[in-house]
Design a protein around this motif. Sequence first.
Motif, PDB file in Angstrom:
ATOM      1  N   ARG A  25       0.836  -1.211   0.000  1.00 21.21           N
ATOM      2  CA  ARG A  25       0.000   0.000   0.000  1.00 21.21           C
ATOM      3  C   ARG A  25       0.862   1.249   0.000  1.00 21.21           C
ATOM      4  O   ARG A  25       0.555   2.220  -0.677  1.00 21.21           O
ATOM      5  CB  ARG A  25      -0.958  -0.005   1.185  1.00 21.21           C
ATOM      6  N   ALA A  26       1.955   1.226   0.763  1.00 30.83           N
ATOM      7  CA  ALA A  26       2.866   2.376   0.792  1.00 30.83           C
ATOM      8  C   ALA A  26       3.511   2.571  -0.573  1.00 30.83           C
ATOM      9  O   ALA A  26       3.639   3.698  -1.057  1.00 30.83           O
ATOM     10  CB  ALA A  26       3.931   2.181   1.867  1.00 30.83           C
ATOM     11  N   HIS A  27       3.883   1.464  -1.208  1.00 37.88           N
ATOM     12  CA  HIS A  27       4.478   1.555  -2.539  1.00 37.88           C
ATOM     13  C   HIS A  27       3.464   2.110  -3.541  1.00 37.88           C
ATOM     14  O   HIS A  27       3.800   2.940  -4.387  1.00 37.88           O
ATOM     15  CB  HIS A  27       4.984   0.186  -2.999  1.00 37.88           C
ATOM     16  N   GLY A  28       2.216   1.669  -3.447  1.00 41.51           N
ATOM     17  CA  GLY A  28       1.161   2.176  -4.328  1.00 41.51           C
ATOM     18  C   GLY A  28       0.960   3.669  -4.155  1.00 41.51           C
ATOM     19  O   GLY A  28       0.752   4.400  -5.131  1.00 41.51           O
ATOM     20  N   ARG A  29       1.027   4.139  -2.918  1.00 43.61           N
ATOM     21  CA  ARG A  29       0.896   5.563  -2.647  1.00 43.61           C
ATOM     22  C   ARG A  29       2.058   6.328  -3.274  1.00 43.61           C
ATOM     23  O   ARG A  29       1.870   7.384  -3.886  1.00 43.61           O
ATOM     24  CB  ARG A  29       0.824   5.813  -1.142  1.00 43.61           C
ATOM     25  N   THR A  30       3.264   5.783  -3.162  1.00 40.64           N
ATOM     26  CA  THR A  30       4.438   6.421  -3.750  1.00 40.64           C
ATOM     27  C   THR A  30       4.313   6.489  -5.267  1.00 40.64           C
ATOM     28  O   THR A  30       4.638   7.510  -5.877  1.00 40.64           O
ATOM     29  CB  THR A  30       5.720   5.639  -3.371  1.00 40.64           C
ATOM     30  N   VAL A  31       3.816   5.430  -5.868  1.00 39.94           N
ATOM     31  CA  VAL A  31       3.635   5.402  -7.316  1.00 39.94           C
ATOM     32  C   VAL A  31       2.627   6.467  -7.739  1.00 39.94           C
ATOM     33  O   VAL A  31       2.836   7.189  -8.719  1.00 39.94           O
ATOM     34  CB  VAL A  31       3.192   4.003  -7.794  1.00 39.94           C
ATOM     35  N   ARG A  32       1.526   6.594  -6.999  1.00 40.15           N
ATOM     36  CA  ARG A  32       0.520   7.621  -7.321  1.00 40.15           C
ATOM     37  C   ARG A  32       1.104   9.022  -7.186  1.00 40.15           C
ATOM     38  O   ARG A  32       0.846   9.892  -8.026  1.00 40.15           O
ATOM     39  CB  ARG A  32      -0.706   7.458  -6.424  1.00 40.15           C
ATOM     40  N   GLN A  33       1.885   9.256  -6.137  1.00 42.56           N
ATOM     41  CA  GLN A  33       2.499  10.576  -5.948  1.00 42.56           C
ATOM     42  C   GLN A  33       3.481  10.881  -7.068  1.00 42.56           C
ATOM     43  O   GLN A  33       3.514  11.996  -7.593  1.00 42.56           O
ATOM     44  CB  GLN A  33       3.199  10.647  -4.592  1.00 42.56           C
ATOM     45  N   ASP A  34       4.280   9.881  -7.467  1.00 46.20           N
ATOM     46  CA  ASP A  34       5.224  10.072  -8.569  1.00 46.20           C
ATOM     47  C   ASP A  34       4.487  10.368  -9.873  1.00 46.20           C
ATOM     48  O   ASP A  34       4.908  11.223 -10.657  1.00 46.20           O
ATOM     49  CB  ASP A  34       6.108   8.840  -8.743  1.00 46.20           C
ATOM     50  N   ARG A  35       3.370   9.669 -10.099  1.00 46.89           N
ATOM     51  CA  ARG A  35       2.568   9.926 -11.296  1.00 46.89           C
ATOM     52  C   ARG A  35       2.034  11.347 -11.307  1.00 46.89           C
ATOM     53  O   ARG A  35       2.113  12.052 -12.310  1.00 46.89           O
ATOM     54  CB  ARG A  35       1.408   8.929 -11.364  1.00 46.89           C
ATOM     55  N   ASP A  36       1.510  11.791 -10.163  1.00 46.39           N
ATOM     56  CA  ASP A  36       0.975  13.147 -10.066  1.00 46.39           C
ATOM     57  C   ASP A  36       2.059  14.191 -10.316  1.00 46.39           C
ATOM     58  O   ASP A  36       1.821  15.191 -10.995  1.00 46.39           O
ATOM     59  CB  ASP A  36       0.329  13.372  -8.702  1.00 46.39           C
ATOM     60  N   GLN A  37       3.251  13.961  -9.785  1.00 40.57           N
ATOM     61  CA  GLN A  37       4.355  14.896 -10.010  1.00 40.57           C
ATOM     62  C   GLN A  37       4.769  14.917 -11.473  1.00 40.57           C
ATOM     63  O   GLN A  37       5.076  15.978 -12.022  1.00 40.57           O
ATOM     64  CB  GLN A  37       5.549  14.537  -9.131  1.00 40.57           C
ATOM     65  N   ALA A  38       4.765  13.764 -12.123  1.00 41.45           N
ATOM     66  CA  ALA A  38       5.129  13.701 -13.546  1.00 41.45           C
ATOM     67  C   ALA A  38       4.107  14.438 -14.397  1.00 41.45           C
ATOM     68  O   ALA A  38       4.477  15.156 -15.342  1.00 41.45           O
ATOM     69  CB  ALA A  38       5.246  12.244 -13.991  1.00 41.45           C
TER      70      ALA A  38
END
Length: 86
Positions: A25-38
């Motif tokens: 779940r933490a990794h999924g959150r990080t992936v979503r944050q990275d996507r939003d930043q991109a």
Amino acid sequence: MVLDDRAVQKNGWMLCIASDITSLRAHGRTVRQDRDQAIKASYTDELTGVANRRFVMARVDDMLATASTETTDVLPSSTSTISKHQ
């Protein structure tokens, strides 16, 4: 939740297997944050932070698509006649 009859022993005991998915779940959150930043980086100028041409053109396309699907009601123009009183 579906229980498999084979998991329940004849004496009533049941074997359960659990997995800790906290890190997933933490990794999924990080992936979503990275996507939003991109996405934000692709629509803004890196130096100034101002919206770039790609952002403006995407918004114009969205507005044109919305405008083409919306129907506008046109009210009939009221024609008033002025009569002269004699």
